[in-house]
Enzyme design. Structure first.
Site, mmCIF file in Angstrom:
data_model
loop_
_atom_site.group_PDB
_atom_site.id
_atom_site.type_symbol
_atom_site.label_atom_id
_atom_site.label_comp_id
_atom_site.label_asym_id
_atom_site.label_seq_id
_atom_site.Cartn_x
_atom_site.Cartn_y
_atom_site.Cartn_z
ATOM 1 N N CYS B 409 42.402 44.069 55.052
ATOM 2 C CA CYS B 409 41.461 43.331 55.882
ATOM 3 C C CYS B 409 41.872 41.883 56.098
ATOM 4 C CB CYS B 409 40.069 43.420 55.303
ATOM 5 S SG CYS B 409 39.978 42.987 53.581
ATOM 6 N N HIS B 453 36.165 41.633 50.921
ATOM 7 C CA HIS B 453 36.472 41.893 52.318
ATOM 8 C C HIS B 453 36.710 40.559 53.018
ATOM 9 C CE1 HIS B 453 36.717 44.350 55.812
ATOM 10 N NE2 HIS B 453 35.629 43.858 56.414
ATOM 11 N N ASP B 469 34.503 42.148 63.183
ATOM 12 C CA ASP B 469 35.301 42.669 62.065
ATOM 13 C C ASP B 469 36.443 43.511 62.611
ATOM 14 O OD1 ASP B 469 36.339 43.575 59.762
ATOM 15 O OD2 ASP B 469 34.484 44.401 58.944
#
Lengths: 306, 666
Positions: B409, B453, B469
């Site tokens: 991520c 994250h 995201d």
């Protein structure tokens, strides 16, 4: 019946001066069908006591002086070839009598000791493959010198256990000693003792002792005493069941001597030193081992009477 | 007085060894290996000596061992003070003391040192498991103490253990009262020395490729959260951590102090209801406080940064609990020039290919269209979402976007923000946690480090900062499910932890939930029990504004009440003689005892009678028949027990009455 016993005590008291308690213990021991060990220094009257007891109870009495060269056959008897009949004939040894006085038992070798001790337990002897019963009643009164004296073979614990009681006479007190010094010769006095009891009477008394009542409460107390001896760190081993029985029989005889038909805690306490003194060994890991008397006193003091 | 026995039995020596070993055992995890080896060696020597019935070690050898032990500690830590050095020294010396134990006194000293050493476990870890272990060890140590002082060959070890267990159980109520009412100082129950904070995991204030994919390999708890109402949907469960503005192309940082300054509140225009959560944060030695995105208010003292993240004034070094109010939709108003500069900052050397890609999307399109195209780019091209991305060289973002195309991520968030900034859209990286696991037993959300994250936020003129995201574009499942950390092959796509599975999996899950829930309750009710909780408890009990003096008074009263209760219970439990004979006799003896003639416990009735009569001949007429009746009832076999018993009772009653009567007039 108990008047008879009082007479016995009286008679004994004429010979052994100032030792009423020990005399009663000795008598109680015999009434409880137990063997008696008298442990003390030479010259305090051990032999006289044994002799007097035998006489006053009207029993056949033999004495064995234990020495280091004593053989089992000297105690038990021996078979000798009889030329006339052409066979072996058994000559019974001194053990075949009602009261055997084993004088200075710890001077003999273990072999000779064990010959006597086997007879004490079994009430019979086996000689050359034949078992011969000993006369009834059968008592052994053994005397011994303190183990630390020279030339002694101390009795092992297993054999000490066969004596119901072990008593010490101790020195007489002042007045008794004076009386002794002023009085007649002990031997003559011994000769003057009259038998008070017959064998049948003695056996009757023994049966009555056995019938003395021991209540549950008393057995509780007795078991508490035994338990204490097994739990406490002060003793090497606890008391055996045989010691428990010895205590009970001794206490019954003691209460019977005091004209009671039931055992009280006090009776147990009274016979306790004589019954367990020689059975309880001080624990090894104690820095200052307790004396025999202290061991017993500690036990009495530690177990509550309920 | 009996002489005090000071030598030790072999068994109590053995017990001492076992106790010492078990006391030291948990320390094996956090002290150096040589300490365990040293203790083991000393223990073996001790065992050998014990077998050989020897107990003394030459003084010089001991001295040498002591020097070696302290020297090793000094060499290892450079000091003898502090948590690790101190505990190590204590462990080493305790082990060596074994070799010196000769007398009971030495053993007792070892036992007390062991009690202390057990407590030091709490300086390292405070889980309920270690507490249970410590309790068990305390029983064992107490049993050892009992064996040292009261051992006898016939006594089983079990009886020592039972004694110790009973003692500690009896102490339990007092312990609870002391725990609840002893005046609390501000601070945790277990203040840790300074060297205890190294090795704490958690999100840091910087992010470079690989940082988060390393962090997510940890299963450690980050925080636990409970919602006062229904929990938001998984795609809304973003927990906001540090917001990163500045980058040099590889590493992202929170930027200058201006960006850490509080944001004026009036810019925030809430568009929906607040979501209230309570968060129990594990210590991470950093200052930020997570909250559901986007946190607008906190119950603890903290400041909100320009990035809407919250910072505590000091690093979080103990577990704290706080309430957070969050709002998912916020109009953040106009972007002030300083933030705009920061949100458009680009590294000095930026790859040309990247700039071209971004500008290609722009080409007259609106901001939203650019964002859409970027997400589509990640979705359509062959990007792989992996926990173990390949290492990147001097220009990591260029390599990632155009060559390796494998990343976690942080790669996607960083690349996306760079692309946006190149296209002229203000953007920033937000780190935090996403998701969390619902503990059905304790009914709270457990967020682990593995849920760490990173995502992006872009600023759009009409709506302000909006969460984007890019990871969701590559791997939409990530948002729905937690990661499955088993089997991490290099470069392999991420796997997810999916619900379901056989009964084994589900029972394993519920066991884990139960354990974690237990842990959580322990944290909340025991470890974080502080002055505030104490005040609340006292308020429930009706005591408001209690000073410490009141509390000490209350403490003393409570402990006295407990002890009186225990004493009363023991008194009542004392075997009431069920036997009426014995009861009457005991009453009689007590009466005489009050007159100064108590029966000695070992005294038989007849002896007692004689003593009493010798002391008070005037009582003979009363005492004699009572004693005789008692003896008959208890030790003989009377015919009419009932009649004798009533006679005994009557006599005893008369005796007690008459004596107290005569006393009055004497």
């Amino acid at each position: 019946m108990t008047q008879l016993l009082d007479q016995v005590i009286d008679q004994l008291g004429q010979v052994i001066l100032g030792k009423q308690h020990q005399l009663r213990l000795a008598l109680a021991c015999l009434l409880a069908r137990g063997h008696l060990l008298i442990e003390d220094l030479p010259g305090v009257g051990k032999t006289t006591l044994a002799h007097a007891l035998a006489t006053v109870l009207g029993l056949h009495y033999q004495r064995i002086q234990f020495t280091s060269d004593l053989l089992p056959a000297d105690i038990l008897g021996v078979s000798i070839y009889d030329r006339d009949s052409g066979s072996f004939r058994f000559h019974p040894g001194p053990v075949f009598s009602n009261i055997v006085l084993a004088d200075e038992i710890n001077r003999a070798t273990p072999k000779a000791q064990s010959a006597l001790l086997e007879a004490m337990e079994e009430h019979q002897v086996s000689i050359e493959g034949e078992t011969r019963p000993l006369p009834q009643p059968f008592f052994v009164i053994a005397t011994q010198n303190p183990a630390h004296q020279v030339g002694t073979f101390p009795l092992p614990e297993s054999q000490l256990d066969r004596f119901l009681m072990s008593i010490e006479l101790g020195y007489p007190d002042n007045s008794a000693e004076r009386q002794l010094l002023q009085g007649a010769d002990r031997r003559k006095l011994l000769a003057g003792i009259e038998p008070v009891l017959s064998t049948a009477q003695l056996q009757e008394l023994q049966a009555q002792v056995n019938a003395v009542h021991a209540a549950d409460a008393l057995l509780d107390y007795l078991q508490a005493l035994l338990d204490y001896s097994r739990q406490s760190p002060h003793y090497q081993h606890g008391l055996s069941p045989r010691a428990g029985l010895a205590l009970l029989h001794g206490a019954k005889a003691w209460s019977f001597l005091h004209d009671r038909d039931m055992v009280l805690p006090e009776d147990l306490q009274a016979v306790l030193p004589a019954v367990i003194g020689h059975r309880l060994q001080a624990s090894n890991d104690q820095s200052e081992p307790l004396s025999s008397g202290e061991r017993v006193q500690r036990m009495i003091a530690s177990v509550p009477v309920t | 007085m009996t002489p005090v026995e000071t030598r030790l039995t072999e068994r109590s020596r053995l017990l001492l060894l076992v106790a010492t070993a078990l006391v030291v055992l948990p320390h094996a995890w956090h002290l150096h290996a040589w300490v365990s080896a040293f203790v083991l060696g000393v223990g073996l020597v001790y065992l050998y000596l014990l077998r050989r019935q020897r107990t003394n070690v030459p003084r010089m050898v001991l001295l040498a061992l002591v020097c070696a032990g302290s020297g090793a500690v000094l060499y290892q830590y450079g000091t003898l003070l502090g948590r690790n050095a101190g505990v190590t020294l204590l462990v080493v010396m305790l082990a060596l003391k074994l070799l010196e134990v000769k007398q009971r006194r030495d053993a007792v000293m070892m036992v007390f040192t062991s009690y202390f050493l057990v407590i030091t476990n709490f300086l390292f870890t405070q889980t309920p498991l270690i507490a249970v272990y410590m309790f068990a060890i305390t029983i064992l140590i107490t049993a050892t103490l009992s064996a040292i002082t009261h051992d006898s060959p016939g006594r089983p070890v079990r009886s020592h253990l039972r004694l110790a267990g009973t003692l500690l159980l009896q102490a339990l109520p007092v312990m609870v009262v002391l725990f609840l009412l002893f005046p609390r100082i501000v601070g945790p129950l277990w203040g840790l020395p300074k060297d205890a904070y190294s090795g704490m995991t958690g999100l840091s204030d910087t992010m470079s490729p690989g940082a988060i994919s390393q962090l997510v390999k940890s299963e450690a708890t980050a925080f636990r959260a409970t919602f006062s109402e229904a929990a938001p949907a998984p795609e809304q469960r973003y927990w906001r951590g540090p917001v990163l503005w500045e980058t040099d192309g590889r590493t992202w940082t929170t930027g200058g102090s201006g960006l850490q300054a509080p944001l004026p509140r009036d810019r925030l225009q809430p568009v929906d209801d607040r979501i209230i959560q309570e968060i129990t944060l594990e210590p991470h030695n950093k200052r930020w406080l997570p909250g559901l995105d986007r946190p607008v208010d906190m119950s603890v003292r903290a400041t909100q940064t320009a990035g809407s993240a919250w910072r505590s004034p000091q690093p979080i070094r103990k577990r704290i609990r706080y309430m957070v109010a969050s709002q998912s939709g916020n109009l953040t108003g106009t972007l002030n020039p300083m933030l705009k500069t920061a949100a458009l900052q680009l590294p000095d050397k930026l790859s040309l290919r990247l700039q071209q890609l971004a500008q290609g999307w722009r080409n007259g399109a609106s901001d939203r269209e650019v964002i859409q195209q970027a997400l589509e780019h990640f979705h359509n091209e062959a990007f792989v979402y992996t926990l173990s991305p390949p290492l990147l060289g001097t220009d990591p973002m260029d390599e990632f976007l155009f060559e390796t195309r494998r990343g976690f991520c942080e790669h996607y968030a960083a690349a996306f923000v760079l692309l946006m900034r190149s296209a002229g859209i203000p953007a920033r990286v937000v780190t935090g946690y996403q998701g969390g696991e619902f503990n059905t037993v304790g009914e709270y959300w457990l967020v682990r480090q593995s849920d760490a994250h990173a995502w992006a936020e872009t600023w759009l003129p009409d709506s302000g900062w909006e969460r984007v995201d890019p990871t969701a574009a590559v791997a939409p499942e990530r948002i729905e499910h937690a990661l499955d950390l088993s089997g991490l092959d290099a470069g392999a796509p991420v796997r997810y932890r999916l619900p379901g599975g056989g009964w084994l999996a589900s029972s394993w899950r519920s066991l884990r939930y139960t354990l974690d829930s237990l842990n959580n309750s322990w944290n909340q009710w025991v470890l974080s029990y502080g002055p505030r909780q104490q005040r609340e408890l006292l308020a429930v009990l009706g005591i408001k504004q209690a000073t410490w003096k009141d509390m000490v008074l209350g403490l003393l009263i409570s402990v006295s009440v407990i002890l009186t209760g225990v004493a009363g219970w023991m008194f009542l439990r004392r075997p009431r003689s069920a036997d009426p004979v014995l009861h009457a006799w005991n009453t009689f003896c007590q009466r005489l005892g009050r007159m100064g003639m108590p029966r000695k416990p070992c005294e038989g009735p007849r002896d007692y009678l004689h003593r009493v009569v010798a002391f008070r001949p005037d009582l003979a007429s009363q005492v004699n028949p009572i004693t005789e009746l008692y003896i008959t009832l208890r030790y003989a076999t009377p015919d009419d027990t009932a009649a004798l018993l009533s006679r005994l009772k009557q006599r005893v009653r008369q005796f007690t009455r008459r004596v107290s009567h005569s006393k009055k007039f004497s």
